[in-house]
Motif scaffolding. Structure first.
Motif, PDB file in Angstrom:
ATOM      1  N   THR A 160       0.840  -1.202   0.000  1.00 51.63           N
ATOM      2  CA  THR A 160       0.000   0.000   0.000  1.00 51.63           C
ATOM      3  C   THR A 160       0.876   1.253   0.000  1.00 51.63           C
ATOM      4  O   THR A 160       0.624   2.203  -0.752  1.00 51.63           O
ATOM      5  CB  THR A 160      -0.928   0.023   1.251  1.00 51.63           C
ATOM      6  N   LEU A 161       1.906   1.241   0.838  1.00 55.44           N
ATOM      7  CA  LEU A 161       2.796   2.391   0.918  1.00 55.44           C
ATOM      8  C   LEU A 161       3.527   2.616  -0.411  1.00 55.44           C
ATOM      9  O   LEU A 161       3.680   3.747  -0.860  1.00 55.44           O
ATOM     10  CB  LEU A 161       3.823   2.194   2.039  1.00 55.44           C
ATOM     11  N   GLY A 162       3.959   1.507  -1.031  1.00 55.14           N
ATOM     12  CA  GLY A 162       4.642   1.595  -2.323  1.00 55.14           C
ATOM     13  C   GLY A 162       3.740   2.241  -3.366  1.00 55.14           C
ATOM     14  O   GLY A 162       4.171   3.120  -4.130  1.00 55.14           O
ATOM     15  N   VAL A 163       2.460   1.833  -3.374  1.00 55.23           N
ATOM     16  CA  VAL A 163       1.501   2.400  -4.338  1.00 55.23           C
ATOM     17  C   VAL A 163       1.299   3.893  -4.060  1.00 55.23           C
ATOM     18  O   VAL A 163       1.282   4.716  -4.978  1.00 55.23           O
ATOM     19  CB  VAL A 163       0.147   1.635  -4.264  1.00 55.23           C
ATOM     20  N   LEU A 164       1.207   4.253  -2.764  1.00 60.30           N
ATOM     21  CA  LEU A 164       1.029   5.670  -2.392  1.00 60.30           C
ATOM     22  C   LEU A 164       2.208   6.511  -2.877  1.00 60.30           C
ATOM     23  O   LEU A 164       2.028   7.592  -3.443  1.00 60.30           O
ATOM     24  CB  LEU A 164       0.896   5.808  -0.866  1.00 60.30           C
ATOM     25  N   VAL A 165       3.418   5.995  -2.645  1.00 61.89           N
ATOM     26  CA  VAL A 165       4.620   6.729  -3.072  1.00 61.89           C
ATOM     27  C   VAL A 165       4.616   6.874  -4.594  1.00 61.89           C
ATOM     28  O   VAL A 165       4.921   7.938  -5.142  1.00 61.89           O
ATOM     29  CB  VAL A 165       5.910   6.020  -2.590  1.00 61.89           C
ATOM     30  N   LEU A 166       4.236   5.789  -5.267  1.00 64.98           N
ATOM     31  CA  LEU A 166       4.219   5.805  -6.738  1.00 64.98           C
ATOM     32  C   LEU A 166       3.214   6.833  -7.254  1.00 64.98           C
ATOM     33  O   LEU A 166       3.537   7.649  -8.129  1.00 64.98           O
ATOM     34  CB  LEU A 166       3.835   4.409  -7.234  1.00 64.98           C
ATOM     35  N   ILE A 167       2.002   6.833  -6.699  1.00 61.72           N
ATOM     36  CA  ILE A 167       0.958   7.749  -7.172  1.00 61.72           C
ATOM     37  C   ILE A 167       1.331   9.195  -6.857  1.00 61.72           C
ATOM     38  O   ILE A 167       1.417  10.041  -7.753  1.00 61.72           O
ATOM     39  CB  ILE A 167      -0.416   7.410  -6.538  1.00 61.72           C
ATOM     40  N   PHE A 168       1.591   9.485  -5.555  1.00 63.08           N
ATOM     41  CA  PHE A 168       1.868  10.872  -5.172  1.00 63.08           C
ATOM     42  C   PHE A 168       3.228  11.330  -5.694  1.00 63.08           C
ATOM     43  O   PHE A 168       3.391  12.481  -6.083  1.00 63.08           O
ATOM     44  CB  PHE A 168       1.765  11.042  -3.652  1.00 63.08           C
ATOM     45  N   GLY A 169       4.190  10.405  -5.679  1.00 58.76           N
ATOM     46  CA  GLY A 169       5.522  10.743  -6.191  1.00 58.76           C
ATOM     47  C   GLY A 169       5.469  11.142  -7.642  1.00 58.76           C
ATOM     48  O   GLY A 169       5.983  12.193  -8.041  1.00 58.76           O
ATOM     49  N   SER A 170       4.797  10.327  -8.470  1.00 55.22           N
ATOM     50  CA  SER A 170       4.761  10.655  -9.903  1.00 55.22           C
ATOM     51  C   SER A 170       3.910  11.893 -10.166  1.00 55.22           C
ATOM     52  O   SER A 170       4.235  12.689 -11.047  1.00 55.22           O
ATOM     53  CB  SER A 170       4.266   9.456 -10.720  1.00 55.22           C
ATOM     54  N   ALA A 171       2.837  12.094  -9.368  1.00 51.58           N
ATOM     55  CA  ALA A 171       2.023  13.302  -9.540  1.00 51.58           C
ATOM     56  C   ALA A 171       2.880  14.540  -9.290  1.00 51.58           C
ATOM     57  O   ALA A 171       2.838  15.520 -10.040  1.00 51.58           O
ATOM     58  CB  ALA A 171       0.838  13.274  -8.581  1.00 51.58           C
ATOM     59  N   ILE A 172       3.694  14.465  -8.231  1.00 47.89           N
ATOM     60  CA  ILE A 172       4.559  15.603  -7.892  1.00 47.89           C
ATOM     61  C   ILE A 172       5.624  15.811  -8.967  1.00 47.89           C
ATOM     62  O   ILE A 172       5.885  16.926  -9.406  1.00 47.89           O
ATOM     63  CB  ILE A 172       5.202  15.366  -6.498  1.00 47.89           C
ATOM     64  N   VAL A 173       6.222  14.706  -9.407  1.00 49.88           N
ATOM     65  CA  VAL A 173       7.306  14.800 -10.399  1.00 49.88           C
ATOM     66  C   VAL A 173       6.802  15.406 -11.705  1.00 49.88           C
ATOM     67  O   VAL A 173       7.444  16.277 -12.293  1.00 49.88           O
ATOM     68  CB  VAL A 173       7.912  13.395 -10.649  1.00 49.88           C
ATOM     69  N   PHE A 174       5.621  14.983 -12.148  1.00 53.26           N
ATOM     70  CA  PHE A 174       5.183  15.404 -13.476  1.00 53.26           C
ATOM     71  C   PHE A 174       4.355  16.689 -13.497  1.00 53.26           C
ATOM     72  O   PHE A 174       4.306  17.372 -14.511  1.00 53.26           O
ATOM     73  CB  PHE A 174       4.403  14.266 -14.154  1.00 53.26           C
ATOM     74  N   PHE A 175       3.684  17.034 -12.403  1.00 52.92           N
ATOM     75  CA  PHE A 175       2.736  18.148 -12.491  1.00 52.92           C
ATOM     76  C   PHE A 175       3.088  19.398 -11.686  1.00 52.92           C
ATOM     77  O   PHE A 175       2.541  20.459 -11.945  1.00 52.92           O
ATOM     78  CB  PHE A 175       1.329  17.675 -12.073  1.00 52.92           C
ATOM     79  N   ILE A 176       3.971  19.287 -10.714  1.00 49.85           N
ATOM     80  CA  ILE A 176       4.211  20.476  -9.872  1.00 49.85           C
ATOM     81  C   ILE A 176       5.613  21.042 -10.141  1.00 49.85           C
ATOM     82  O   ILE A 176       6.604  20.329 -10.029  1.00 49.85           O
ATOM     83  CB  ILE A 176       4.048  20.140  -8.373  1.00 49.85           C
ATOM     84  N   PRO A 177       5.686  22.347 -10.483  1.00 49.17           N
ATOM     85  CA  PRO A 177       7.005  22.942 -10.739  1.00 49.17           C
ATOM     86  C   PRO A 177       7.855  22.959  -9.466  1.00 49.17           C
ATOM     87  O   PRO A 177       7.325  23.114  -8.359  1.00 49.17           O
ATOM     88  CB  PRO A 177       6.697  24.376 -11.182  1.00 49.17           C
ATOM     89  N   ILE A 178       9.163  22.830  -9.634  1.00 50.91           N
ATOM     90  CA  ILE A 178      10.072  22.701  -8.483  1.00 50.91           C
ATOM     91  C   ILE A 178      10.004  23.919  -7.553  1.00 50.91           C
ATOM     92  O   ILE A 178      10.102  23.785  -6.338  1.00 50.91           O
ATOM     93  CB  ILE A 178      11.533  22.428  -8.946  1.00 50.91           C
ATOM     94  N   GLU A 179       9.763  25.137  -8.090  1.00 49.47           N
ATOM     95  CA  GLU A 179       9.733  26.347  -7.244  1.00 49.47           C
ATOM     96  C   GLU A 179       8.544  26.282  -6.271  1.00 49.47           C
ATOM     97  O   GLU A 179       8.683  26.578  -5.086  1.00 49.47           O
ATOM     98  CB  GLU A 179       9.597  27.629  -8.090  1.00 49.47           C
ATOM     99  N   VAL A 180       7.389  25.883  -6.822  1.00 46.50           N
ATOM    100  CA  VAL A 180       6.188  25.768  -5.973  1.00 46.50           C
ATOM    101  C   VAL A 180       6.395  24.655  -4.959  1.00 46.50           C
ATOM    102  O   VAL A 180       6.091  24.788  -3.763  1.00 46.50           O
ATOM    103  CB  VAL A 180       4.939  25.460  -6.847  1.00 46.50           C
TER     104      VAL A 180
END
Lengths: 70, 260
Positions: free
Chosen positions: B46-66
């Motif tokens: 479950t934790l692995g899936v959470l990291v994968l979902i939130f991690g990839s959302a952060i990597v692809f959609f949120i600019p580093i400054e924000v």
């Protein structure tokens, strides 16, 4: 409604858990935003980093102060 | 390798995995290993899936400054929690986390529930193990995602580095657990918690400050200055708190039922 409040409280407890710390950091962020954004406060800008650090440290001290009174 | 992502992730994960291991051991010994290990594995997944979902959302959609501003402020809040607990424990105002005592306490609680079929997967054992590993692991997942995504210029590399730190801690704790065959009482949990607290607050101040527009002198090297400054502040706080801790222990010997 109760459920929503409970969920919000759980989230708050997970990330912060202490209102004194929360308001201390919130106030510090507002002060730094003001220093960085308002031209009238431009003279203080070189000290913004130090003010931020002091704000964080004081938030911790303020929170711990309560523990000494218990 | 992004060391600023690996180290905090490793230390934080070690603390949380030691706590989770205690519960997994108790369930394994009192109920059965099948329920305990299945619960722990399901929580890890479950934790692995959470990291994968939130991690990839952060990597692809949120600019580093924000990301640095938001993550920075959250890390300060999160880190102050760890630092506060560690300082309260060092000063004697809060009881030290005693894994052996927690182990014994849980063991007698579960033994009181009666005999259980050792061969079958027990629902209570599975859920207890799952819940404990998930709750302890959530903080690890949060640190892996935030440090991983903010530590380097390449967010994917950072995430891998932070995940590597957590994995390394998992392997170390499991190997030690197998070797000791009991709760890990020798790991200096409070010291680790203190170090992680200092690191979280330091990185949080640095990234949060950058996000707010502060130009730190000497770029990334200023992290060391901040770390040293928070270390000094924590020593001063400890000096201030210790007399209160001593006074409390005189009034209530064996203080600190609250180990959380």
């Amino acid at each position: 409604m109760k459920m929503a409040v409970r969920i919000l409280k759980e989230i708050f407890d997970f990330f912060c858990g202490d209102w004194r710390v929360f308001w201390g950091i919130a106030l510090t962020v507002v002060v730094i935003e003001g220093i960085e954004g308002l031209p009238a406060l431009a003279a203080v800008r070189p000290w913004a980093g130090l003010i931020f650090f002091v704000g964080v440290a004081l938030s911790l001290v303020n929170s711990l102060q309560r523990e000494t009174k218990e | 390798m992004v060391w600023s992502a690996v180290l905090p992730s490793f230390f934080a994960s070690t603390v949380e995995f030691v706590e989770a291991l205690t519960i997994v051991l108790v369930i394994g010994v009192t109920i059965n290993w099948k329920s305990s290990l299945l619960g722990a594995a399901a929580a890890a997944l479950t934790l692995g899936v959470l990291v994968l979902i939130f991690g990839s959302a952060i990597v692809f959609f949120i600019p580093i400054e924000v990301l640095r501003l938001v993550v920075g402020i959250i890390l300060v809040l999160f880190g102050l929690q760890w630092l506060k607990k560690a300082l309260l424990r060092y000063s004697g105002l809060k009881a030290l986390h005693d894994e052996a005592a927690i182990y014994e306490e849980r063991l007698s609680e579960l033994k009181a529930r009666g005999e259980i079929d050792a061969g079958k997967c027990n629902g209570f054992g599975f859920l207890t193990s799952f819940k404990s590993v998930l709750l302890e692991g959530l903080e690890v997942a949060f640190i892996v995602i935030t440090f991983g995504a903010s530590a380097g210029t390449h967010k994917v590399d950072g995430l891998w580095a932070a995940a590597f730190g957590a994995l390394l801690a998992f392997v170390v704790v499991v190997l030690l657990g197998v070797a000791v065959r009991g709760p890990l009482t020798k790991i200096p949990e409070n010291t680790l918690k203190y170090i992680v607290g200092l690191m979280l607050v330091t990185f949080g101040t640095f990234w949060g400050g950058e996000g707010l527009g502060i130009a730190w002198p000497f770029a990334d090297l200023f992290l060391l200055v901040l770390l040293a400054a928070y270390f000094v502040v924590s020593l001063l706080i400890l000096r201030w708190l210790k007399p209160y801790g001593r006074a409390q222990q005189r009034l209530k010997p064996g203080v600190g039922g609250n180990r959380s």
